[in-house]
Scaffold this motif. Sequence first.
Motif, PDB file in Angstrom:
ATOM      1  N   ILE A  32       0.527  -0.708   0.313  1.00  0.00           N
ATOM      2  CA  ILE A  32      -0.239  -0.790   0.333  1.00  0.00           C
ATOM      3  C   ILE A  32       0.905   1.524  -0.077  1.00  0.00           C
ATOM      4  O   ILE A  32       0.188   2.145  -0.536  1.00  0.00           O
ATOM      5  N   ARG A  33       1.650   1.232   0.536  1.00  0.00           N
ATOM      6  CA  ARG A  33       2.867   2.479   0.660  1.00  0.00           C
ATOM      7  C   ARG A  33       3.225   2.477  -0.396  1.00  0.00           C
ATOM      8  O   ARG A  33       3.434   4.008  -0.912  1.00  0.00           O
ATOM      9  N   ARG A  34       4.032   1.274  -1.264  1.00  0.00           N
ATOM     10  CA  ARG A  34       5.150   1.944  -2.142  1.00  0.00           C
ATOM     11  C   ARG A  34       3.983   1.794  -3.841  1.00  0.00           C
ATOM     12  O   ARG A  34       4.345   1.923  -4.295  1.00  0.00           O
ATOM     13  N   ALA A  35       3.045   1.777  -3.780  1.00  0.00           N
ATOM     14  CA  ALA A  35       2.196   1.638  -4.550  1.00  0.00           C
ATOM     15  C   ALA A  35       1.756   2.996  -5.618  1.00  0.00           C
ATOM     16  O   ALA A  35       1.597   4.130  -4.702  1.00  0.00           O
ATOM     17  N   SER A  36       1.788   2.852  -6.604  1.00  0.00           N
ATOM     18  CA  SER A  36       1.295   4.190  -6.822  1.00  0.00           C
ATOM     19  C   SER A  36      -0.529   4.547  -6.752  1.00  0.00           C
ATOM     20  O   SER A  36      -0.856   3.393  -6.652  1.00  0.00           O
ATOM     21  N   ALA A  37      -0.694   5.509  -7.220  1.00  0.00           N
ATOM     22  CA  ALA A  37      -2.428   5.959  -6.857  1.00  0.00           C
ATOM     23  C   ALA A  37      -2.481   4.806  -7.528  1.00  0.00           C
ATOM     24  O   ALA A  37      -4.031   4.381  -6.656  1.00  0.00           O
ATOM     25  N   PRO A  38      -2.917   4.795  -8.854  1.00  0.00           N
ATOM     26  CA  PRO A  38      -3.599   3.908  -9.414  1.00  0.00           C
ATOM     27  C   PRO A  38      -4.085   2.249  -8.760  1.00  0.00           C
ATOM     28  O   PRO A  38      -5.048   2.200  -9.012  1.00  0.00           O
ATOM     29  N   VAL A  39      -2.742   1.796  -8.749  1.00  0.00           N
ATOM     30  CA  VAL A  39      -2.749   0.232  -8.326  1.00  0.00           C
ATOM     31  C   VAL A  39      -3.980   0.229  -6.876  1.00  0.00           C
ATOM     32  O   VAL A  39      -4.768  -0.577  -6.628  1.00  0.00           O
ATOM     33  N   LEU A  44      -8.815  -0.820  -3.883  1.00  0.00           N
ATOM     34  CA  LEU A  44      -9.911  -0.511  -3.001  1.00  0.00           C
ATOM     35  C   LEU A  44     -11.054  -0.121  -3.573  1.00  0.00           C
ATOM     36  O   LEU A  44     -12.331  -0.733  -3.235  1.00  0.00           O
ATOM     37  N   ALA A  45     -11.147   0.420  -5.255  1.00  0.00           N
ATOM     38  CA  ALA A  45     -12.051  -0.800  -5.609  1.00  0.00           C
ATOM     39  C   ALA A  45     -12.878  -2.146  -5.908  1.00  0.00           C
ATOM     40  O   ALA A  45     -13.999  -2.049  -6.280  1.00  0.00           O
ATOM     41  N   ALA A  46     -11.547  -2.713  -6.149  1.00  0.00           N
ATOM     42  CA  ALA A  46     -11.983  -3.934  -5.990  1.00  0.00           C
ATOM     43  C   ALA A  46     -13.300  -4.177  -4.822  1.00  0.00           C
ATOM     44  O   ALA A  46     -13.710  -5.423  -4.473  1.00  0.00           O
ATOM     45  N   LEU A  47     -12.428  -4.349  -3.259  1.00  0.00           N
ATOM     46  CA  LEU A  47     -12.746  -4.624  -2.044  1.00  0.00           C
ATOM     47  C   LEU A  47     -13.970  -3.718  -1.806  1.00  0.00           C
ATOM     48  O   LEU A  47     -14.747  -4.262  -1.386  1.00  0.00           O
TER      49      LEU A  47
END
Length: 169
Positions: A32-39, A44-47
């Motif tokens: 979560i901390r290293r990922a880019s905003a789209p990822v 979060l959209a899937a969850l």
Amino acid sequence: MLLLLPLVTLIAVIAAVGLCGYGSRTLADHGIRRASAPVVLRGLAALAGAGACALYAWGLLAVCGAVLAAEDGGTDSAPTPSCRTPGWSERHLQGVDIVDYTVTYVPLGFVCETSDGGRYDNGAVPGYVNPAVTGLALTAAGCAIGAGYSAELRARAEWREGEARRGSS
């Protein structure tokens, strides 16, 4: 209709499990901390979508129970037991009878129809299900749109940098 409800419930459960797996895997693979905003937004959209599907399946189970009670024939089956809400006997004495029922899928509910043309929801679906499904579905859609928009902005910025480098060399 009786066979359609379990099928839709099964599809909602499968979608919830699939979306939960995709969202968890997306967030776990990138961190979560290293990922880019789209990822992060895609995860979060899937969850959120998984939560909406799971709650919808929960509401469908309540509707399935009401339909099973309504379709159960035999002694004391008219009016349908699912439509016997408080006050139904008083309405019957006034000449307003329960004649049929329908299932609504959006919003999810079990609706009883009366002889005077009225309709009412019998309350089979818990009150929190429809607002929560709506909220989670809108959250999922917003996160998915945000992920696409963020990815598009990032791609355009990278393209501009590439153009600037090519133009300066």
